[in-house]
Design a protein around this motif. Structure first.
Motif, PDB file in Angstrom:
ATOM      1  N   HIS A   1      -8.294  -6.529   4.575  1.00  0.00           N
ATOM      2  CA  HIS A   1      -8.447  -4.974   4.011  1.00  0.00           C
ATOM      3  C   HIS A   1      -7.793  -4.789   2.796  1.00  0.00           C
ATOM      4  O   HIS A   1      -8.486  -4.286   1.876  1.00  0.00           O
ATOM      5  CB  HIS A   1      -7.334  -4.304   5.135  1.00  0.00           C
ATOM      6  CG  HIS A   1      -7.705  -3.854   6.618  1.00  0.00           C
ATOM      7  ND1 HIS A   1      -8.925  -3.173   6.362  1.00  0.00           N
ATOM      8  CD2 HIS A   1      -7.538  -4.217   7.571  1.00  0.00           C
ATOM      9  CE1 HIS A   1      -9.327  -2.939   7.912  1.00  0.00           C
ATOM     10  NE2 HIS A   1      -8.557  -3.540   8.603  1.00  0.00           N
TER      11      HIS A   1
ATOM     12  N   LEU B   1      -6.144   4.576   5.486  1.00  0.00           N
ATOM     13  CA  LEU B   1      -6.669   3.561   4.571  1.00  0.00           C
ATOM     14  C   LEU B   1      -7.775   3.643   4.228  1.00  0.00           C
ATOM     15  O   LEU B   1      -8.140   3.128   3.126  1.00  0.00           O
ATOM     16  CB  LEU B   1      -6.501   2.269   5.596  1.00  0.00           C
ATOM     17  CG  LEU B   1      -7.256   1.028   5.065  1.00  0.00           C
ATOM     18  CD1 LEU B   1      -6.267   0.555   3.678  1.00  0.00           C
ATOM     19  CD2 LEU B   1      -6.953  -0.289   6.018  1.00  0.00           C
TER      20      LEU B   1
ATOM     21  N   ARG C   1       0.821  -1.216  -0.003  1.00  0.00           N
ATOM     22  CA  ARG C   1      -0.023   0.095   0.095  1.00  0.00           C
ATOM     23  C   ARG C   1       0.716   1.027  -0.117  1.00  0.00           C
ATOM     24  O   ARG C   1       0.216   2.266   0.037  1.00  0.00           O
ATOM     25  CB  ARG C   1      -0.896   0.075   1.206  1.00  0.00           C
ATOM     26  CG  ARG C   1      -1.802  -1.154   1.274  1.00  0.00           C
ATOM     27  CD  ARG C   1      -3.104  -0.916   2.248  1.00  0.00           C
ATOM     28  NE  ARG C   1      -2.615  -0.976   3.487  1.00  0.00           N
ATOM     29  CZ  ARG C   1      -2.355   0.135   4.576  1.00  0.00           C
ATOM     30  NH1 ARG C   1      -2.608   1.302   4.275  1.00  0.00           N
ATOM     31  NH2 ARG C   1      -1.950   0.040   5.823  1.00  0.00           N
TER      32      ARG C   1
ATOM     33  N   ARG D   1       0.037   6.007   0.371  1.00  0.00           N
ATOM     34  CA  ARG D   1      -0.022   6.376   1.875  1.00  0.00           C
ATOM     35  C   ARG D   1       0.217   7.653   2.049  1.00  0.00           C
ATOM     36  O   ARG D   1      -0.252   8.219   3.130  1.00  0.00           O
ATOM     37  CB  ARG D   1       0.763   5.603   2.661  1.00  0.00           C
ATOM     38  CG  ARG D   1       0.508   3.936   2.562  1.00  0.00           C
ATOM     39  CD  ARG D   1       1.382   3.324   3.719  1.00  0.00           C
ATOM     40  NE  ARG D   1       1.030   3.630   4.897  1.00  0.00           N
ATOM     41  CZ  ARG D   1       1.667   4.348   5.846  1.00  0.00           C
ATOM     42  NH1 ARG D   1       3.115   4.675   5.347  1.00  0.00           N
ATOM     43  NH2 ARG D   1       1.491   4.747   7.120  1.00  0.00           N
TER      44      ARG D   1
ATOM     45  N   GLN E   1      -7.748   5.770   0.734  1.00  0.00           N
ATOM     46  CA  GLN E   1      -6.559   5.645  -0.044  1.00  0.00           C
ATOM     47  C   GLN E   1      -7.152   5.140  -1.336  1.00  0.00           C
ATOM     48  O   GLN E   1      -8.227   4.531  -1.468  1.00  0.00           O
ATOM     49  CB  GLN E   1      -5.474   4.686   0.499  1.00  0.00           C
ATOM     50  CG  GLN E   1      -4.725   5.147   1.704  1.00  0.00           C
ATOM     51  CD  GLN E   1      -3.822   3.857   2.044  1.00  0.00           C
ATOM     52  OE1 GLN E   1      -3.570   2.800   1.799  1.00  0.00           O
ATOM     53  NE2 GLN E   1      -3.208   4.270   3.384  1.00  0.00           N
TER      54      GLN E   1
END
Length: 404
Positions: A290, A248, A234, A238, A251
């Motif tokens: 996630h 999160l 990720r 970020r 994003q």
């Protein structure tokens, strides 16, 4: 980083640790070996940036380190005597074996925790003392003394540059994995906000993979490799173009490294096949839920809460319970989550993320004055620039009124 610095970082990942281990065995002196390799790194930083990288960077680094080691021996009668009775280098050791042996030595329980991390970054990963000092906002002389004491301890205590025997491996492996995890977290969101010369998070992902490959029957090693691989996937999303931290939920998931996420899932399966569940594996499973969700609202929060329930039984630390409460709030239980969070106040009063999480729950419950106070306290407790910007934005954001 420039292409030359990228190349040097790659070479150091592969060569620095094995070089230190080989020279330490050849001259029976860890300090001499580590200093010789570090001097070669400094030479490479200057010469490669000025003249461009050599045709064979790994060989260049090996020759420079060997030359520095010989010079060191010549400067010291004691070291010369040690060199004369040292065994010849073993040709049968692989680079991975040497690196893992060095990593276990740097993470030996006889060393102070902060010394373990500093020595690992320097001897195994190949960072220079100034780079490590900048990463942790420590004065160079302070860090240098920390490393000197750690190296002296390795020599004085007779800590061997070997992988522990099977009966000691699992216990010692916990220390190694903990150091790699701390290293990743420092790179993921620096506790100091300092600019990094090297991507510590990427170095940690690589090092976790080295460890897991070297101890393939250790499920938690694969679990940590999976966790760090998925989390690092990720990285591109970020921060926004202005350097502000993007949470999160906000994003852009199209910017995530989806092949890396898939690789992380395969690592989870590899760990699960060993049928020895542990905290790193559960954290990796949570990260995978996630990472594979189409959006924040479409995340399988029930599965995440259930995974946290299992994790909390294995590791009932306050930070795990904090994350468990935050996940529970996403199931429509903010009041219950806040009660769970408040119970952690005595243990997490100095932890900025506890105050930030509490602020979010208070906001969800319409208790805006209390939320602002919690955000202010979180701002006071963090030194990370990106987190401070995010908290400052929250403090200046006007709460929505009912019906607006």
């Amino acid at each position: 980083m420039s292409p030359t610095d990228d190349l040097l970082a790659q070479v150091l990942r592969e060569e620095a640790g094995p070089l230190v281990a080989r020279l330490a065995r050849r001259y029976a002196d860890f300090d001499l070996a580590e200093e010789a390799v570090q001097a070669a790194v400094v030479e490479a930083l200057g010469q490669w940036r000025r003249d461009g990288p050599p045709a064979n960077p790994a060989a260049w680094l090996q020759v420079a380190a060997q030359r520095n080691a010989v010079d060191g021996v010549r400067r010291s009668t004691r070291q010369r005597a040690l060199a004369e009775r040292a065994p010849a280098p073993s040709a049968e050791r692989s680079g991975t074996d040497e690196r893992l042996a060095l990593l276990f030595a740097c993470c030996h329980p006889a060393l102070a925790p902060e010394a373990r991390l500093a020595l690992t970054l320097r001897a195994v990963v190949g960072l220079t003392t100034p780079q490590i000092a900048r990463a942790f906002l420590v004065h160079e002389s302070t860090l240098a003394q920390r490393i000197v004491r750690a190296k002296r301890k390795i020599t004085d205590a007779g800590i061997a540059l070997t992988v522990p025997p099977p009966e000691q491996l699992e216990e010692r492996l916990r220390d190694v994995l903990a150091v790699v995890y701390v290293m990743f977290n420092e790179g993921f969101v620096s506790s100091t906000g300092a600019t990094q010369d090297r991507d510590l998070a990427a170095d940690a992902v690589w090092l976790a993979g080295v460890v897991a490959t070297a101890v393939p029957h250790q499920a938690e090693a694969w679990g940590l490799a999976a966790l760090l691989t998925i989390q690092h996937a990720r990285a591109a999303a970020r921060f926004d173009p202005d350097g502000a931290l993007v949470l999160l939920r906000h994003q852009d998931r199209s910017r995530w490294d989806h092949p890396a996420i898939a690789a992380g899932e395969r690592l989870i399966e590899q760990a699960a096949a060993l049928r020895r569940p542990g905290p790193y594996q559960l954290q990796a499973a949570i990260a995978a839920v996630h990472a594979t969700a189409p959006s924040w609202t479409e995340t399988d929060w029930l599965q995440i809460v259930l995974l946290y329930d299992v994790l909390a039984r294995l590791d009932p630390s306050p930070v795990v319970v904090l994350n468990q409460a935050v996940a529970r709030a996403q199931l429509g239980e903010p009041e219950a989550a806040l009660i769970q969070l408040e119970a952690l106040g005595d243990r997490l009063a100095a932890y900025h993320l506890w105050h930030a999480a509490r602020a979010e729950l208070l906001t969800a419950l319409g208790r805006h004055d209390e939320a602002r106070a919690a955000n202010r306290r979180a701002l006071e407790l963090t030194s990370n620039d990106a987190e401070r910007r995010l908290l400052t934005t929250r403090l200046h954001r006007r709460p929505l009124q009912d019906g607006s």
